[in-house]
Design an enzyme around this catalytic site. Sequence first.
Site, PDB file in Angstrom:
ATOM      1  N   GLU A 172     -61.801 -10.382 -24.571  1.00  0.00           N
ATOM      2  CA  GLU A 172     -63.076 -10.936 -24.114  1.00  0.00           C
ATOM      3  C   GLU A 172     -63.292 -12.360 -24.618  1.00  0.00           C
ATOM      4  O   GLU A 172     -64.344 -12.961 -24.399  1.00  0.00           O
ATOM      5  CB  GLU A 172     -64.238 -10.042 -24.559  1.00  0.00           C
ATOM      6  CG  GLU A 172     -64.417  -8.810 -23.691  1.00  0.00           C
ATOM      7  CD  GLU A 172     -63.179  -7.926 -23.623  1.00  0.00           C
ATOM      8  OE1 GLU A 172     -62.578  -7.824 -22.537  1.00  0.00           O
ATOM      9  OE2 GLU A 172     -62.784  -7.350 -24.650  1.00  0.00           O
ATOM     10  N   ASN A 223     -57.004  -5.827 -20.384  1.00  0.00           N
ATOM     11  CA  ASN A 223     -57.519  -6.500 -19.194  1.00  0.00           C
ATOM     12  C   ASN A 223     -57.139  -7.978 -19.179  1.00  0.00           C
ATOM     13  O   ASN A 223     -56.987  -8.616 -20.210  1.00  0.00           O
ATOM     14  CB  ASN A 223     -59.040  -6.374 -19.132  1.00  0.00           C
ATOM     15  CG  ASN A 223     -59.718  -6.966 -20.357  1.00  0.00           C
ATOM     16  OD1 ASN A 223     -59.674  -6.380 -21.433  1.00  0.00           O
ATOM     17  ND2 ASN A 223     -60.339  -8.132 -20.211  1.00  0.00           N
ATOM     18  N   ASP A 232     -62.398  -4.474 -15.544  1.00  0.00           N
ATOM     19  CA  ASP A 232     -62.134  -4.353 -16.978  1.00  0.00           C
ATOM     20  C   ASP A 232     -61.562  -2.984 -17.338  1.00  0.00           C
ATOM     21  O   ASP A 232     -61.957  -2.366 -18.306  1.00  0.00           O
ATOM     22  CB  ASP A 232     -63.387  -4.632 -17.824  1.00  0.00           C
ATOM     23  CG  ASP A 232     -63.087  -4.557 -19.320  1.00  0.00           C
ATOM     24  OD1 ASP A 232     -62.069  -5.121 -19.744  1.00  0.00           O
ATOM     25  OD2 ASP A 232     -63.844  -3.906 -20.062  1.00  0.00           O
TER      26      ASP A 232
END
Length: 606
Positions: free
Chosen positions: A179, A263, A305
Amino acid sequence: MTGAVAHANESVLAETAKPEQWAIQTGNYANTRYSELDQITRENVGDLRVAWTFSTGVLRGHEGSPLVIGDVMYVHTPFPNNIFALDLANDGKILWRYEPQQDPEVIAVMCCDTVYRGVAYADGMILSHQADTTLVALDAKTGEEKWKVKTGDPAIGETNTATVLPVKDKVIVGVSGGEYGVRGRVTAYNLSDGSEAWKAYSTGPDEEMLVDPENTMVLGKPIGKDSSLNSWEGDQWKIGGGTTWGWYSYDPELNLIYYGTGNPSTWNPSQRPGDNKWSMTIMARDADTGMAKWFYQMTPHDEWDFDGVNEMILTDQEIDGTPRKLLTHFDRNGLGYTLDRETGELLVAEKYDPAVNWTTGVDMDPNSDTYGRPAVVAEYSTAQNGEDTNTTGVCPAALGSKDQQPAAFSPKTNLFYVPTNHVCMDYEPFRVAYTAGQPYVGATLSMYPAPDSHGGMGNFIAWDGVKGEIKWSLPEQFSVWSGALATAGDVVFYGTLEGFLKAVDAETGEELYKFKTPSGIIGNVMTYVSGGKQYVGVLSGVGGWAGIGLAAGLTNPNDGLGAVGGYAALSDYTELGGQLTVFELPGDVAAAPATEEAPADGTTSG
């Protein structure tokens, strides 16, 4: 068998071969989380009681489990990643404690709570990979530092939440931070001194990924030159995610390690056209060199995701009457995969939660141009619907039909026992710029229970990995975020977010016992023997992605990457904590009852 043993770390093989111990987080190199202990059975598990407890002194989410080597138990905590060595032969006396001094600034770049999935053991050392990416080796007897090395840089969002895997003379280490635009990788360090042995990136040039274009295979074909570079636009692969914060398994006979990549960055698929290889991929690598043997990408050009980091469970079973060396993986995307772990051949890909709706299924025709790819349903495609459009009703949610909470496998039943999330979401991608060390998400989410179902957010299921079907399913009010344990006593254990330790019948799923611990359970159940008696232990301490609202005091429903609103009711059932609870049967050690022997080769009978 001697040749096979020579392939692996002798100390890990020796200690995991003793059923009375719990010498590795996943129970064994195969990640089956199965114990041969059978004092606690389906007949007597209802008599379990609390034997003793231990407070860790730390709040936030407690993932992973203690280890037991001999008469010593090693207990870890979330950040600041303290470690306690407890003397099981002396009322749990603290033999030593290790309290690393980490910069608390690292907490700000940990996306989904300050969790840590536990320490590892090898060669008389306890290995800990801290939140700030410090890998440290401690003397198992004294807690004294033998060496330590920094594996990443929190200033650019690189952190750690995962355990490590000691293999032969090396220890395998991953990285978190998808992230934050971190470029995922796996690194092997030498156990003797912490020096780097090899490093394999998830994305980028072949040489940096340790890929051989002609000999690394994907679905039976050579991977080809520049396979990753050709699937990204420009230099996006440099901040492309594919982080490696999940579990690792190892086959000593094949000398291959297995893991999944996470991801692609960002969560806005419009900003990264292409398949984004090799994010969302099962990887098989040579343990000595790191060279890739085979890959399989589960979710090309991820739009939701659906991190691919969940555990790979290795079993030997028959398929169509032929013994096969299998790998089974329950992906965040809601599909349960079974592959041949030697070749990477795809054998099974089926939904393990009936709510999954983003795909109609995987193309299983080897002659098809889309072989191995999931067919995406346009209504739930965040890429097709476009930026700044809220795609609603996607199942599963971003935390997947299962997140990192590991499943278990019993060779007696040939079933997998899977803690699952029964959660859907709304997903709105938006354009985001990359700045090192800043969140690089690019989507707003909200989560809620799967509609038209039992109303809860979780199920605990038994899964047949050869047939690709659910045998039984137990509904739960919240996601089951605890790792399962299967035992030779025909009992399966798991914990719930409200804080219950539950025991169920391995054949039928019938609930046989439950006990409410002081806080929600996101830890993994383990078992061991001390003084001739079997015990079951589990960490409680609510948190993790599902419990981030409670753990971090968040109230905005969209915070915690969408989880805060979805799990808001959790605060009605539990509170923060940090405790180990250990269970036993009453009385003296009973004679172990006779148990039906599982087939030696693990094959299905009948």
